[in-house]
Design a protein around this motif. Sequence first.
Motif, mmCIF file in Angstrom:
data_model
loop_
_atom_site.group_PDB
_atom_site.id
_atom_site.type_symbol
_atom_site.label_atom_id
_atom_site.label_comp_id
_atom_site.label_asym_id
_atom_site.label_seq_id
_atom_site.Cartn_x
_atom_site.Cartn_y
_atom_site.Cartn_z
ATOM 1 N N GLY A 268 -6.726 12.787 -21.395
ATOM 2 C CA GLY A 268 -7.716 12.612 -20.034
ATOM 3 C C GLY A 268 -6.719 13.318 -19.182
ATOM 4 N N GLN A 269 -5.834 14.676 -20.313
ATOM 5 C CA GLN A 269 -4.154 15.193 -19.269
ATOM 6 C C GLN A 269 -5.350 17.215 -19.259
ATOM 7 N N VAL A 270 -4.922 17.644 -17.987
ATOM 8 C CA VAL A 270 -5.127 18.945 -18.362
ATOM 9 C C VAL A 270 -4.300 20.033 -19.243
ATOM 10 N N ASP A 271 -5.228 20.810 -19.738
ATOM 11 C CA ASP A 271 -4.137 21.180 -20.327
ATOM 12 C C ASP A 271 -3.473 22.391 -19.827
ATOM 13 N N SER A 272 -1.992 22.223 -19.733
ATOM 14 C CA SER A 272 -1.453 23.520 -19.042
ATOM 15 C C SER A 272 -0.049 24.078 -19.927
ATOM 16 N N ARG A 273 -0.506 23.552 -21.640
ATOM 17 C CA ARG A 273 0.220 23.943 -22.505
ATOM 18 C C ARG A 273 0.285 25.739 -22.294
ATOM 19 N N ARG A 274 -0.147 26.817 -21.799
ATOM 20 C CA ARG A 274 -0.181 28.113 -21.933
ATOM 21 C C ARG A 274 0.145 28.411 -20.136
ATOM 22 N N SER A 275 0.708 27.439 -19.412
ATOM 23 C CA SER A 275 1.317 27.714 -17.948
ATOM 24 C C SER A 275 2.682 28.207 -17.935
ATOM 25 N N ILE A 276 3.167 28.615 -17.214
ATOM 26 C CA ILE A 276 4.404 28.575 -16.780
ATOM 27 C C ILE A 276 5.102 28.486 -15.137
ATOM 28 N N PHE A 277 6.479 27.516 -15.827
ATOM 29 C CA PHE A 277 6.964 27.081 -13.956
ATOM 30 C C PHE A 277 8.115 27.389 -14.350
ATOM 31 N N LEU A 278 8.022 28.113 -12.701
ATOM 32 C CA LEU A 278 9.434 28.656 -12.298
ATOM 33 C C LEU A 278 10.398 27.702 -11.554
ATOM 34 N N PHE A 279 11.510 27.260 -11.637
ATOM 35 C CA PHE A 279 12.135 26.651 -10.490
ATOM 36 C C PHE A 279 13.825 27.438 -9.829
ATOM 37 N N LEU A 280 12.948 27.654 -8.863
ATOM 38 C CA LEU A 280 14.643 29.147 -8.354
ATOM 39 C C LEU A 280 15.013 28.312 -7.489
ATOM 40 N N SER A 281 16.336 28.190 -7.418
ATOM 41 C CA SER A 281 17.569 26.786 -6.804
ATOM 42 C C SER A 281 18.705 27.568 -6.871
ATOM 43 N N ASN A 282 19.657 26.860 -5.792
ATOM 44 C CA ASN A 282 20.868 27.124 -5.296
ATOM 45 C C ASN A 282 21.632 26.265 -6.596
ATOM 46 N N LEU A 283 21.316 25.728 -6.997
ATOM 47 C CA LEU A 283 22.229 24.800 -7.341
ATOM 48 C C LEU A 283 23.163 25.171 -8.396
#
Length: 405
Positions: A268-283
């Motif tokens: 029941g999960q959306v198939d996001s395997r082809r997606s790209i996530f970018l997190f931009l941080s000063n950490l």
Amino acid sequence: MGQGRLPARLGLACCLLLLLGGSGGLGSRGTPRGPWEEEQGPVAEGGPWGRARYEAVKKHLGAVGALSKQYWQYLACKVWQEGCKEEEEESSRGPGWSLPVVGQDYLEILSAWYCSFGKCCKTGDCRIVNNITGLEADLNGQLHGQHLAKEVIVRAVQGFLQSPQPQKALVLSFHGWSGTGKNFVARMLASHLYRDGLKSECVRVFISLFHFPHHKYMDSYKAQLKKQISETVQLCKQSLFIFDEAEKLHFRLLDAIKPFMARYDNKGQVDSRRSIFLFLSNLGDNTINEVTLDFWRAGRAREEISMEFLEQQLRLELLERAENGYARSHLLEENLIDFFVPFLPLEYHHVKLCARDAFLARGLPYTEAALDEVAGMMVFVPKEEKLFSAQGCKSVSQRINYFLP
């Protein structure tokens, strides 16, 4: 127009005629009765077809006969990206012509269907270009002082896109001082992976304090964020999600999007395997800066800093700082972040290169003295060494306004 494309285009045109005929987008008013109609009129009216069937066929034929140059230009622009200039010129003349709404929908459907066979673009989706060669060239030519970021980003993205069936979405976390190139690279990725860059319907940008400013509305933010990501993934399998100021993201928001970044279990999960996530941080900027400074003090080139060494140091700092959302959301322990990408602090000669690029981008002549003057306007730290630009290359493009005639 090449001979190889001609049959395909003719076939597509035939489909277009049928679709447009059925849409009713082009009326058949004023269509004269031809010889066939005169001969078959009495039979059609009294025979098995009936008058309604006869009128429907007549309407289809009228639509086919009324197919205009504008429709063809619109289709060629949408599918083959040809004739777009002419199509824009036609539409800019005012209300001379416009596609009926239904006709536009059919053309969009037809364009997507045609592209699904890989006939008009290599990716099978004309919104996606995946120009890795161009990305690598621009990173080498325009991103200064970031040997680690260049190497990691190209290898990570290329490997991910070439994988026939990735097990999870690609998650990259950019870390470093402001002005070192994190946003610049995110924009570059969007422009080389998608035809419309950041304006693509496949790309979503979230800025922490702008989109999620109030903690008391966190439940509402969570629901909205999950809905937007889910809808974008369903609209475009290869989606790009950019989270700017990620260090300010509440850990509950990160928890909400973890399922999209985790391994796909098909429950029941959306198939996001082809997606790209970018997190931009000063950490992690302190760790990155200290390691770079230590190498300089030891007389070693910054290019000797290895990804293995710096990533380990960066991960340790993120785990120790329990107040940040990364640690509290268990993104690190669950290994949802595939690559930590460090952006090193920029030195004087890097700022000069940024100034040169800014002059060139505006078509302005420059001299070494002008580049030195722009770099000299920046603040450099630490106080003793004055080695790193405190603002990176941020505001460099504005500072060249001083040199305009």
